[in-house]
Design a protein around this motif. Structure first.
Motif, short mmCIF file in Angstrom:
data_model
loop_
_atom_site.label_atom_id
_atom_site.label_comp_id
_atom_site.label_asym_id
_atom_site.label_seq_id
_atom_site.Cartn_x
_atom_site.Cartn_y
_atom_site.Cartn_z
N ASN B 235 -28.38 -58.46 -25.17
CA ASN B 235 -26.89 -58.06 -25.01
C ASN B 235 -27.20 -56.92 -25.76
N MET B 301 -30.54 -65.77 -28.33
CA MET B 301 -29.82 -64.60 -28.20
C MET B 301 -29.80 -64.30 -27.11
N ARG B 302 -28.21 -63.38 -26.92
CA ARG B 302 -27.42 -63.64 -25.70
C ARG B 302 -28.68 -62.36 -24.71
N ILE B 304 -27.53 -60.10 -21.04
CA ILE B 304 -26.59 -60.08 -20.48
C ILE B 304 -27.17 -59.93 -18.89
N GLU B 513 -22.90 -68.06 -24.38
CA GLU B 513 -21.37 -66.72 -24.05
C GLU B 513 -21.61 -66.20 -22.64
#
Lengths: 405, 539
Positions: B235, B301-302, B304, B513
């Motif tokens: 991200n 971790m985020r 994309i 998320e």
């Protein structure tokens, strides 16, 4: 390496939904501000491990914290915007005026020492014109008055002897401008059989954070954390009458200092009304109030709303017989601490305050109630109603009870 | 009668190899046309780490690839500076890695001339806070990050200004011969179905994983191993420099910074079809688990999105290696006249993003030899226009973040973008907030042909941020219709196409998320804007 490449990862959670920008008081009155989403999480994402970006529009952020409260993902938006302020201050320098305004404590000490002169001088037009020219403080902005007999000169108890003990973080406003609020709080506590101590303290740092003085703000935060922990570890509860101070201890200290100590301290911080509400819930609040027949409007300061504690001032004041209190549900007052004093921010400040001023006029109550001294300053300037702190009303309600033998 | 184009060389494939060959041909005065089935870098050239190898990764096992990589690394930093970020890189040994390999690696790098420098662990962790605190040895190498999108666009643009021709969305449907000599290729426009014949003396197959397919059209045998790798986009940018694992090359051991993000990967699985871009959650999870060794917490971790691409690996012998790791990363230049008796057909394959220029040089050397042209290659010195634009936008009143991007990005469009930003209020609108792209920039980069949001993305980074076009794709589509750039139908189609693409890449990483982000995007497009399966919307 830039020392402001700070570690903060909540920006990762931003969904770009714009809830913060939609709710931001400044974004609602002007397109000049980039909005909390951009200047907070978005900018941080673009700076991490890359070059620092200085965006001057961050000056328009008042650090009211409405963004934090509106974020569905719990992004610490205002922590990020406060760092954007610090970056701007570092890259661009800080105006002398902003250094003065951010040092509310020093100003308070000096101004209260020469209180009669200060108060009079601040009303002299040519002086104010000169101040605008030299310092950039708007000539039309009314100043809160200072009291020579500041609270430090009135009360300085270091230890409480009752079973329930409160350490009172007075804050600059109640110390130098409105010692009556502090006095009232001590009295209210007295009526509840609670002894109040005054710990060593420095300005909470909010005006420093708002002016990009992150280093100084963090120093104060560390000092206060150390000082107050000595009390909480002996069983004291920390209570405050200024909702901005409360918000700083509950939210900013933990978020900025990122220490276990700051987290620990945050668990013991209460807004005065919140504290009384707890006493009431525990069934120990002295509810022997005299009747006060008044119809009043309550204005909730942004830093109170941001704490997510509901509306404790109204919850408590409603216990007074005859007292009719209505939430004015207005948006940000526009004073926003030091913001509304600044020459170039003054028009925004007035624009922001319009909504609140209209509600006050339409409600036409006997007077206005709010916890925040800075909101009071704006209300004093924009409305013709008197403004009182909840503690002042509660003190009166206790005092008016007829003494029975 | 079909339209006819006359040229000397047809290059098939708009990846970095193809555009590199096109530019080199043009610089040596040879007429050329490049045909690409979709847009530039649609295939492997954009489906990779974007790592500018220092060669260190190959030093132990593939000396030649290491030497080539380091030499090209230095050349590209000089010749395509606008697409390279000289980030530097680190190789870090974690406790799980073999101790003996370190000395072997250091020695091998020294032998081929790749500079390495040991840095104290504490210093390395200070430089790269996400790096595993348990690393035992860290070496600095001259790795870099290369943007394959701008690289291909700029190299092609340079060739075009020198007289080359490019046909995108033109799929080769036939390679025609006269006797045993190639005489022309027939391409079909992917949107209109219109066919064009290109008469040529020579065809260069630079189609990457589609190379076998192209060879089949020319009726020559070509066996390629299409080795599919999975990569994921973090991200945000979690590292300043490239982070490699100091061990024998394996899966999940490289983190490459790319502008605002970090690309992490990869894996290797042989697949049949070059069109196989499928994503596998299990493969991703394994990769992330392995990645924990270098960056603890990477699993949480985020991200994309994730994507895959295939390495076209050429192997003369038949012993297949399913991981593909042992096949050389060296280039393969095949002259089909000597190999298969077909005149006028050359295949260039294998190789790497880092060595694309060298692949082009070797290919065009062969073309020159065939044509009897005696002009030396100059691409190792001749610079492609820089993207740096710091002397512009001084008076331009836009968000500093958008300006910062333009400083590094605007390049030869700088003057045009500056003028439109200074004169048109609407052009200042930051349409893509995640990547800070103004309408002015989109206007300047708008490719010819059908309105296509994905093509705009490749040229501007539109929709490459965390929201994956949730907000910007609809804004750009609406503006395009308003400004008469696209019809309502074209805009609807482009939106549908872009959203479908993004949803695919997000879906596989959609936990936490990103799953919420995906839900929001689908709600906005499918519910609020009513974009249905047929690509109609109520926009």
């Amino acid at each position: 390496m830039h020392e402001l490449s700070f570690h903060e990862t909540t920006f990762e959670k931003c969904l770009k939904c714009n809830a913060c920008t939609v709710n931001c008081p400044i974004s609602n009155v002007s397109f000049d501000f980039g909005g909390p989403k951009h200047l907070g999480p978005e900018l941080k994402r673009m700076m991490d491990h890359q070059e620092v970006i200085d965006d001057a529009r961050i000056e328009l952020c008042t650090l009211c914290g409405t963004c934090d409260a509106s974020c569905p993902e719990n992004v610490h938006v205002s922590t990020l915007t406060s760092y954007a302020k610090a970056i701007h201050a570092e890259e661009n320098g800080t105006k002398f005026r902003d250094l003065i305004l951010s040092n509310a404590e020093l100003v308070g000490k000096l101004a209260s020492t020469f209180a009669p002169i200060t108060n009079m001088t601040m009303k002299v037009k040519p002086v104010r014109k000169a101040m605008q020219k030299v310092l950039g403080i708007h000539a039309d902005r009314q100043f809160p008055t200072y009291e020579f007999s500041n609270f430090k000169r009135r009360y300085n108890k270091k230890h409480a002897t009752t079973e329930k003990k409160v350490a009172y973080f007075t804050g600059c406003y109640a110390t130098y401008n409105a010692p009556d609020v502090a006095d009232s709080f001590i009295k209210v506590m007295e009526y509840n059989g609670i002894d109040v101590a005054i710990p060593e303290q420095k300005c909470c740092g909010v005006p420093m954070f708002a002016n990009g003085q992150m280093k100084q703000g963090l120093k104060n935060a560390q000092f206060n954390t150390n000082s107050l922990l000595e009390y909480t570890r002996q069983g004291y509860d920390i209570v405050m009458t200024c909702t901005s101070c409360t918000s700083a201890f509950k939210k900013e200290y933990a978020s900025y200092l990122k220490t276990e100590e700051a987290e620990e301290l945050a668990q013991h911080i209460y807004d005065a009304d919140e504290y009384l509400r707890i006493l009431h819930e525990e069934g120990v609040l002295n509810t022997n109030f005299a009747t006060i027949n008044a119809k009043v409007g309550y204005y909730a300061p942004c830093h109170m709303k941001g704490q997510g504690i509901g509306n404790p001032a109204m919850d408590i004041l409603e216990l007074i017989p005859g007292f009719e209190i209505q939430d004015m549900a207005a948006s940000c007052c526009g004073q926003c601490g030091t913001f509304g004093f600044k020459e170039e921010k003054y028009p925004y400040s007035l624009e922001l305050g319009k909504g609140l001023a209209t509600v006050v006029e339409e409600l036409d109550a006997d007077y206005t109630v709010t916890e925040c001294g800075m909101c009071k300053n704006q209300l004093d300037q924009l409305t013709n109603k008197q403004v009182k702190h909840p503690m002042q009303i509660l003190k009166t309600a206790y005092e008016k009870v007829p003494v029975t033998s | 009668m079909r339209p006819i184009i006359e040229t000397e060389v047809v290059v098939i494939g708009g990846g970095v190899t193809g555009v590199g060959v096109l530019r080199d041909l043009t610089l040596r005065g040879i007429k050329a046309v490049l045909v690409e089935q979709r847009d530039f870098v649609h295939g492997t050239s954009s489906r990779n780490h974007g790592l500018l190898h220092s060669g260190a990764r190959y030093a132990v096992r593939d000396e030649e690839a290491a030497i080539e990589s380091y030499r090209e690394n230095l050349i590209l930093k000089k010749t395509v500076p606008g697409s390279v970020e000289a980030t530097g890189g680190v190789f870090a040994k974690v406790p799980e890695d073999e101790d003996d390999y370190v000395a072997k690696w250091v020695k091998a790098c020294a032998k081929v001339g790749i500079p390495t420098k040991e840095i104290p662990v504490a210093e390395a962790i200070k430089q790269e806070p996400y790096l595993n605190k348990r690393v035992q040895a860290v070496y600095h190498v001259p790795d870099g990050a290369v943007d394959p999108f701008t690289l291909a666009i700029d190299v092609a643009a340079d060739a075009i200004t020198r007289g080359a021709k490019v046909l995108t969305y033109s799929e080769v449907v036939a390679i025609n011969k006269q006797g045993s000599t190639v005489s022309s290729v027939t391409v079909s426009n992917r949107y209109t179905g219109e066919k064009t014949d290109i008469h040529t003396k020579l065809v260069i197959n630079a189609a990457g994983p589609w190379g076998s397919h192209v060879a089949t059209l020319a009726e020559v045998p070509l066996k390629l191993i299409n080795n599919k790798g999975l990569l994921t986009v973090m991200n945000h940018r979690i590292n300043k420099q490239v982070i490699n694992r100091l061990r024998m090359p394996g899966d999940a051991d490289i983190f490459v910074p790319a502008h605002n993000v970090t690309i992490f990967g990869t894996t290797g699985r042989n697949v049949e079809s070059p069109e196989d871009f499928s994503l596998d959650r299990e493969e991703l999870e394994q990769m992330l688990k392995e990645g924990e060794a270098l960056v603890p917490g990477v699993t949480e971790m985020r991200m994309i999105r994730a994507f895959t691409g295939s390495r076209p690996l050429y192997q003369d012998t038949d012993d297949s290696d399913s991981s593909g790791r042992n096949v050389t990363r060296g280039l393969a230049l095949l002259d089909h006249s000597t190999r298969d008796g077909l005149e006028g057909f050359i295949t260039i394959t294998g190789g790497k993003l880092t060595t694309f220029r060298y692949m082009a040089e070797k290919t065009v050397d062969l073309v020159c030899e065939k044509f009897g042209v005696n002009v030396a290659c100059t691409t190792h010195e001749e610079q492609v226009a820089h993207r740096d634009a710091k002397q512009f936008f001084k008076e331009t009143d836009i968000a500093p973040a958008a300006k910062t991007k333009l400083f590094h990005w605007a390049g030869k469009n700088a003057k045009e973008i500056e003028t439109s930003l200074n004169n048109e209020t609407e052009d200042k609108i930051v349409v893509c907030e995640c990547e800070q792209i103004t309408w002015a920039e989109i206007k300047a980069a708008m490719p010819e042909g059908r309105f296509n949001l994905t093509d705009i993305r490749r040229r501007t980074r539109l929709g490459m941020g965390p929201c994956q076009g949730t907000f910007c794709n609809q804004r750009v589509a609406a503006l395009a219709v308003e400004k008469g750039i696209a019809t309502q139908e074209e805009a609807d189609w482009a939106l549908k196409d872009a959203v479908t693409n993004r949803v695919k890449g997000m879906g596989v990483v959609a936990t936490g998320e990103t799953s919420k982000q995906l839900q929001m995007m689908e709600t906005i497009y499918k519910v609020s804007l009513g974009l249905n399966e047929e690509g109609k919307s109520n926009v």
